[in-house]
Design a protein around this motif. Sequence first.
Motif, PDB file in Angstrom:
ATOM      1  N   LEU A  71       4.492   2.541   2.134  1.00 23.81           N
ATOM      2  CA  LEU A  71       5.747   2.965   1.513  1.00 23.81           C
ATOM      3  C   LEU A  71       6.132   4.359   1.978  1.00 23.81           C
ATOM      4  CD1 LEU A  71       5.245   1.711  -2.171  1.00 23.81           C
ATOM      5  CD2 LEU A  71       6.617   0.659  -0.367  1.00 23.81           C
ATOM      6  N   ILE A  72       5.164   5.274   2.020  1.00 20.26           N
ATOM      7  CA  ILE A  72       5.447   6.640   2.454  1.00 20.26           C
ATOM      8  C   ILE A  72       5.886   6.656   3.920  1.00 20.26           C
ATOM      9  CG2 ILE A  72       4.391   8.889   2.934  1.00 20.26           C
ATOM     10  CD1 ILE A  72       2.652   8.408   0.410  1.00 20.26           C
ATOM     11  N   TYR A 123      -2.281   0.410  -4.431  1.00 19.78           N
ATOM     12  CA  TYR A 123      -1.227  -0.552  -4.129  1.00 19.78           C
ATOM     13  C   TYR A 123      -0.260  -0.628  -5.307  1.00 19.78           C
ATOM     14  CZ  TYR A 123      -3.866  -2.282  -0.092  1.00 19.78           C
ATOM     15  OH  TYR A 123      -4.515  -2.392   1.112  1.00 19.78           O
ATOM     16  N   TYR A 124       0.949  -1.119  -5.011  1.00 13.43           N
ATOM     17  CA  TYR A 124       1.955  -1.287  -6.059  1.00 13.43           C
ATOM     18  C   TYR A 124       2.625  -2.645  -5.887  1.00 13.43           C
ATOM     19  CZ  TYR A 124       1.204   3.605  -6.998  1.00 13.43           C
ATOM     20  OH  TYR A 124       0.600   4.807  -7.316  1.00 13.43           O
ATOM     21  N   TRP A 168       0.856  -1.178   0.000  1.00 13.42           N
ATOM     22  CA  TRP A 168       0.000   0.000   0.000  1.00 13.42           C
ATOM     23  C   TRP A 168       0.893   1.229   0.000  1.00 13.42           C
ATOM     24  CZ3 TRP A 168      -1.617   2.685   4.944  1.00 13.42           C
ATOM     25  CH2 TRP A 168      -2.457   3.772   4.670  1.00 13.42           C
ATOM     26  N   VAL A 169       0.526   2.229  -0.785  1.00 12.81           N
ATOM     27  CA  VAL A 169       1.376   3.410  -0.908  1.00 12.81           C
ATOM     28  C   VAL A 169       1.551   4.109   0.439  1.00 12.81           C
ATOM     29  CG1 VAL A 169      -0.482   5.018  -1.528  1.00 12.81           C
ATOM     30  CG2 VAL A 169       1.858   5.446  -2.329  1.00 12.81           C
ATOM     31  N   VAL A 223       8.011   6.382  -6.871  1.00 11.06           N
ATOM     32  CA  VAL A 223       7.019   5.374  -7.255  1.00 11.06           C
ATOM     33  C   VAL A 223       6.567   5.613  -8.688  1.00 11.06           C
ATOM     34  CG1 VAL A 223       4.659   4.590  -6.840  1.00 11.06           C
ATOM     35  CG2 VAL A 223       6.226   4.897  -4.912  1.00 11.06           C
ATOM     36  N   SER A 224       6.286   6.878  -9.033  1.00 11.24           N
ATOM     37  CA  SER A 224       5.835   7.205 -10.383  1.00 11.24           C
ATOM     38  C   SER A 224       6.883   6.817 -11.426  1.00 11.24           C
ATOM     39  CB  SER A 224       5.534   8.703 -10.478  1.00 11.24           C
ATOM     40  OG  SER A 224       5.144   9.064 -11.792  1.00 11.24           O
ATOM     41  N   ARG A 260      -7.872   2.426  -1.970  1.00 12.22           N
ATOM     42  CA  ARG A 260      -6.432   2.385  -1.711  1.00 12.22           C
ATOM     43  C   ARG A 260      -5.639   2.065  -2.977  1.00 12.22           C
ATOM     44  NH1 ARG A 260      -4.485  -0.244   3.992  1.00 12.22           N
ATOM     45  NH2 ARG A 260      -5.368   1.326   5.378  1.00 12.22           N
ATOM     46  N   ARG A 306       6.587   9.642  -3.697  1.00 19.76           N
ATOM     47  CA  ARG A 306       5.607   9.543  -4.775  1.00 19.76           C
ATOM     48  C   ARG A 306       6.276   9.687  -6.144  1.00 19.76           C
ATOM     49  NH1 ARG A 306       0.447   9.206  -3.118  1.00 19.76           N
ATOM     50  NH2 ARG A 306      -0.084   9.897  -0.990  1.00 19.76           N
ATOM     51  N   GLU A 361       7.461  12.767   1.492  1.00 15.54           N
ATOM     52  CA  GLU A 361       6.363  12.158   0.755  1.00 15.54           C
ATOM     53  C   GLU A 361       6.425  12.488  -0.737  1.00 15.54           C
ATOM     54  OE1 GLU A 361       1.458  12.142   0.519  1.00 15.54           O
ATOM     55  OE2 GLU A 361       2.471  12.613   2.427  1.00 15.54           O
ATOM     56  N   PRO A 366       0.814  -0.658 -10.757  1.00 19.99           N
ATOM     57  CA  PRO A 366      -0.222  -0.122  -9.874  1.00 19.99           C
ATOM     58  C   PRO A 366      -1.440  -1.031  -9.815  1.00 19.99           C
ATOM     59  CG  PRO A 366      -0.215   1.045 -11.964  1.00 19.99           C
ATOM     60  CD  PRO A 366       0.953   0.102 -12.013  1.00 19.99           C
TER      61      PRO A 366
END
Length: 259
Positions: free
Chosen positions: A26-27, A63-64, A22-23, A44-45, A61, A41, A37, A55
């Motif tokens: 990760l944050i 998730y990755y 879940w993002v 992740v992008s 929510r 992000r 943060e 993704p």
Amino acid sequence: MRARSYLFTLYMEYLYPENRAWVGDLIRWMELLQFSEPAVRAAVSRSVKRGWILPEKDGRRAYYRLSPRVAWQVEQVRERLYTYGTAWDGKWRILVYAVPEAKRTVRDRFRNELILLGFGTPAPGVWVSPNGSLEAARDLVGFYGLQSYVELFQAERFSSTPPLELIEKSFNLKAAQARYRAFLAQKQERPQNPEEAFVRLTHMVHQARKNLFLDPGLPPELTPPGFLGQRAKERFLALYDQLSRQARPVFEPGSVAAD
């Protein structure tokens, strides 16, 4: 420190084998490691754009999940990082290639991943390992479509070159030795809380992962006199066990509410 590189470490250490996060977790974890943060992000992008993570949505929510390709890399890194004490079978894994210049970009990526598998190069176009996985090397050859340019085999002897001389030609053991010496000289005070244990554990695992590019995890028979690889691995595994238990409350996924 690079955020994307630490993302790989988080997936490898805390999210295996589900390979899904879940993002928000990760944050939270990356902020403990001093990444903001926005930086997380952005990392992740960029990882999504490169196809490293995929993704997924589960309700509201985000998730990755690791791509199959990166999940394979995680398997190889974990196998090398946490394996210890395996006896050498006395055989060399040898890979010889002649990749044309037109495939130079593919060749360079292929070479970098061979190093990750524990192979070193004593001469141009020749890669050797005393304990690397030929199966993983074949998978790598297939991924890059280099079957026509690569030969893989095992041999009791690689050449007339003495084993220690071959090892020193193939691997950057001087750099590895310097890192091991610094690691063993560190004072290891007990963390005061789970968050501190998590940070120390993550940094230690991240550094150990980088050391895999220098040292193939030599069996005792092939270790140069005075080389600290075995001592460093013993210390790493002992600290790993201690810090993992202390840090567990932090890296349990989903332990905080969604924003």
